[in-house]
Write a protein that holds these residues in place. Structure first.
Motif, short mmCIF file in Angstrom:
data_model
loop_
_atom_site.label_atom_id
_atom_site.label_comp_id
_atom_site.label_asym_id
_atom_site.label_seq_id
_atom_site.Cartn_x
_atom_site.Cartn_y
_atom_site.Cartn_z
N LEU A 211 0.85 -1.18 0.00
CA LEU A 211 0.00 0.00 0.00
C LEU A 211 0.88 1.24 0.00
O LEU A 211 1.84 1.33 0.76
N ARG A 212 0.53 2.19 -0.88
CA ARG A 212 1.30 3.44 -0.96
C ARG A 212 0.36 4.60 -0.68
O ARG A 212 -0.81 4.57 -1.07
N ASP A 213 0.90 5.62 -0.05
CA ASP A 213 0.10 6.79 0.32
C ASP A 213 -0.58 7.45 -0.87
O ASP A 213 -1.67 7.98 -0.75
N GLU A 214 0.09 7.44 -2.03
CA GLU A 214 -0.48 8.12 -3.19
C GLU A 214 -1.57 7.32 -3.90
O GLU A 214 -2.26 7.83 -4.76
N ASP A 215 -1.74 6.07 -3.54
CA ASP A 215 -2.77 5.22 -4.15
C ASP A 215 -4.14 5.53 -3.56
O ASP A 215 -4.25 5.94 -2.40
N THR B 122 -5.72 0.72 -5.74
CA THR B 122 -5.35 -0.53 -5.11
C THR B 122 -6.57 -1.09 -4.40
O THR B 122 -7.11 -0.46 -3.50
N PHE B 123 -7.00 -2.27 -4.85
CA PHE B 123 -8.11 -2.98 -4.23
C PHE B 123 -7.53 -4.04 -3.30
O PHE B 123 -6.56 -4.72 -3.67
N VAL B 124 -8.10 -4.19 -2.12
CA VAL B 124 -7.63 -5.20 -1.17
C VAL B 124 -8.76 -6.15 -0.85
O VAL B 124 -9.84 -5.73 -0.42
N ILE B 125 -8.49 -7.44 -1.09
CA ILE B 125 -9.43 -8.51 -0.78
C ILE B 125 -8.86 -9.29 0.39
O ILE B 125 -7.76 -9.85 0.29
N GLY C 60 -11.72 -11.88 6.72
CA GLY C 60 -11.81 -10.44 6.49
C GLY C 60 -10.47 -9.73 6.49
O GLY C 60 -9.44 -10.30 6.14
N LEU C 61 -10.53 -8.45 6.90
CA LEU C 61 -9.35 -7.58 6.91
C LEU C 61 -9.14 -7.00 8.31
O LEU C 61 -10.11 -6.76 9.03
N SER C 62 -7.91 -6.74 8.62
CA SER C 62 -7.59 -6.12 9.92
C SER C 62 -8.05 -4.67 9.93
O SER C 62 -8.14 -4.02 8.89
N SER C 63 -8.31 -4.15 11.10
CA SER C 63 -8.71 -2.75 11.23
C SER C 63 -7.57 -1.84 10.77
O SER C 63 -7.83 -0.74 10.28
N GLU C 64 -6.34 -2.29 10.89
CA GLU C 64 -5.20 -1.50 10.43
C GLU C 64 -5.32 -1.22 8.93
O GLU C 64 -5.01 -0.13 8.46
N ILE C 65 -5.80 -2.19 8.17
CA ILE C 65 -5.98 -2.02 6.73
C ILE C 65 -7.25 -1.22 6.44
O ILE C 65 -7.23 -0.26 5.66
N THR C 66 -8.36 -1.59 7.07
CA THR C 66 -9.61 -0.88 6.77
C THR C 66 -9.55 0.59 7.19
O THR C 66 -10.17 1.43 6.55
#
Length: 159
Positions: A67-71, A104-107, A112-118
């Motif tokens: 994951l990049r900040d500009e995405d 960037t799509f995250v599946i 599911g996904l961690s709260s850090e990602i969401t």
């Protein structure tokens, strides 16, 4: 436009690989697309909340380097915003108009996904309130991306 899909877990089923490859071929006319698979964390069938949270945390740490900040970060979440295909296409088109060409799509994995990602997400997207296998969901996302590009270019595509 550049699209990256970061997905937890590997695709093992031949029929899903075939469908993914077909959509990758179709999408190559519209965008540059990269799929990154990160290892899923194995958890026991009857796992505790603490075990599931730990697994999500580990998977989240595996996702973060991609994951990049500009995405524009789009997380696929069951409780995300739902929309129809034309609205999805418009949203993708609007990002391009705004000069935001890296999506960037995250599946997430099976839990599911961690709260850090969401918490990093620019857009929480849900395709349905139904639950889909995360491996199959990759095909659904690719199909909807393909449909979005076809809609945005005014090209015909089956309904």
């Amino acid at each position: 436009m550049n699209i990256r899909i970061v997905a937890v877990g590997k695709i093992k089923e031949k029929y899903l690989k075939s469908a993914i490859n077909e959509y990758l071929k179709r999408l190559s006319a519209y965008c540059r697309l990269e799929i990154i698979e990160v290892k899923d964390e194995k958890i026991p069938e009857k796992s505790s909340d603490a075990q599931r949270m730990k697994a999500l945390e580990i998977e989240g740490k595996r996702i973060l380097p991609y994951l990049r900040d500009e995405d524009i970060l789009i997380t696929l979440e069951i409780h995300g915003h739902q929309m129809d295909s034309p609205a999805f296409a418009k949203k993708i088109e609007n990002y391009g108009i705004q000069g935001k060409s890296q999506l960037t799509f995250v599946i997430g994995g099976s839990i599911g996904l961690s709260s850090e990602i969401t918490n990093c997400s620019n857009w929480k997207l849900s395709f349905s309130e139904m639950t889909f296998p995360h491996q199959l969901f990759r095909v659904l996302l690719l199909e909807q991306l393909y449909r979005a590009f076809k809609i945005n270019r005014g090209e015909t595509y089956h309904k």
